[in-house]
Design a protein around this motif. Structure first.
Motif, PDB file in Angstrom:
ATOM      1  N   ASN A  56     -81.576  17.760  55.601  1.00 35.39           N
ATOM      2  CA  ASN A  56     -80.524  18.052  54.617  1.00 35.39           C
ATOM      3  C   ASN A  56     -80.431  19.535  54.222  1.00 35.39           C
ATOM      4  O   ASN A  56     -80.424  19.868  53.038  1.00 35.39           O
ATOM      5  N   CYS A  61     -81.119  25.317  51.227  1.00 31.89           N
ATOM      6  CA  CYS A  61     -81.322  24.894  49.834  1.00 31.89           C
ATOM      7  C   CYS A  61     -82.424  25.710  49.157  1.00 31.89           C
ATOM      8  O   CYS A  61     -82.280  26.101  47.992  1.00 31.89           O
ATOM      9  N   ILE A 154     -84.417  13.241  44.348  1.00 26.32           N
ATOM     10  CA  ILE A 154     -83.365  14.051  44.953  1.00 26.32           C
ATOM     11  C   ILE A 154     -83.383  13.820  46.453  1.00 26.32           C
ATOM     12  O   ILE A 154     -84.417  13.445  47.020  1.00 26.32           O
ATOM     13  N   ASP A 155     -82.223  14.039  47.103  1.00 30.49           N
ATOM     14  CA  ASP A 155     -82.184  13.946  48.563  1.00 30.49           C
ATOM     15  C   ASP A 155     -81.767  15.263  49.219  1.00 30.49           C
ATOM     16  O   ASP A 155     -81.654  15.354  50.429  1.00 30.49           O
ATOM     17  N   ARG A 156     -81.529  16.266  48.396  1.00 32.75           N
ATOM     18  CA  ARG A 156     -81.306  17.645  48.840  1.00 32.75           C
ATOM     19  C   ARG A 156     -82.095  18.534  47.883  1.00 32.75           C
ATOM     20  O   ARG A 156     -82.045  18.343  46.670  1.00 32.75           O
ATOM     21  N   ASP A 158     -81.636  21.532  46.789  1.00 33.75           N
ATOM     22  CA  ASP A 158     -80.895  22.290  45.775  1.00 33.75           C
ATOM     23  C   ASP A 158     -80.469  21.429  44.582  1.00 33.75           C
ATOM     24  O   ASP A 158     -80.036  21.958  43.556  1.00 33.75           O
ATOM     25  N   GLN A 159     -80.627  20.122  44.673  1.00 32.79           N
ATOM     26  CA  GLN A 159     -80.346  19.260  43.518  1.00 32.79           C
ATOM     27  C   GLN A 159     -81.320  19.503  42.366  1.00 32.79           C
ATOM     28  O   GLN A 159     -81.053  19.135  41.225  1.00 32.79           O
ATOM     29  N   ASN A 162     -79.913  20.993  39.284  1.00 33.07           N
ATOM     30  CA  ASN A 162     -79.137  20.165  38.359  1.00 33.07           C
ATOM     31  C   ASN A 162     -79.999  19.328  37.421  1.00 33.07           C
ATOM     32  O   ASN A 162     -79.477  18.672  36.526  1.00 33.07           O
ATOM     33  N   LEU A 163     -81.319  19.330  37.642  1.00 37.94           N
ATOM     34  CA  LEU A 163     -82.215  18.550  36.787  1.00 37.94           C
ATOM     35  C   LEU A 163     -82.638  19.377  35.589  1.00 37.94           C
ATOM     36  O   LEU A 163     -82.773  20.599  35.679  1.00 37.94           O
TER      37      LEU A 163
END
Length: 166
Positions: A56, A61, A154-156, A158-159, A162-163
């Protein structure tokens, strides 16, 4: 800036799927620490890392995370051999010049190699996350199938941007 550690195997590159399938299906052996340790110790890591897929857009990322200046980012990876450590470092250095890479002998917990208190670990293995949180760290599970096992998931990579963390 909060410390962020990112696992390598199963998070950056898919170094898990092929070896497990090979050991189980081709060699007919049980998946356990001894069999996998033997497989990884005999593996040509340079050639192997050229063939396994990036998960991913993990390298992109990580670059995005580093550019955000929200985290001090390091790669924290278990290794079976010195050759494996050297090849993982060489692989990461091709793409990311300014990042710490910390190889951890497989028999040692990642929590024994770095300061965990308040630091975040992104890892696909819930056992590592359990140890990490028990030592005062924050565990985030990386799972392409979004299986949390009780952790933020997360699965990416760079997410992580957002946390929210207390």
């Amino acid at each position: 800036m909060r410390q962020l550690y990112i696992d390598f195997d199963g998070v950056i590159l898919d170094t898990i799927t092929y070896p497990y399938e090979y050991v189980e299906k081709k060699l007919g052996l049980e998946i356990n620490q001894e069999n996998m340790g033997k497989f990884y110790s005999e593996l040509d890591w340079k050639d192997f890392l050229k063939k396994v897929p990036v998960i991913n857009d993990s390298i992109g990322c990580i670059q995005k995370i580093m550019e955000s200046n929200l985290f001090e980012v390091s790669i924290l990876t278990h290794v079976t051999t010195l050759d494996e450590a050297m090849e993982k470092v060489e692989y990461i250095r091709k793409y990311l010049k300014d990042i710490a890479i910390i190889p951890v002998p497989r028999k040692i917990s990642k929590t024994k190699m770095v300061h965990t208190e308040g630091a975040i670990l992104i890892d696909d293995f819930a056992g590592n996350l359990k140890e990490w949180t028990e030592e005062g760290g924050i565990g985030v599970r990386f799972s392409p199938k979004l299986s949390s096992k009780g952790y933020p998931v997360i699965d990416r990579l760079d997410q992580i941007l957002n946390l929210e963390f207390a």
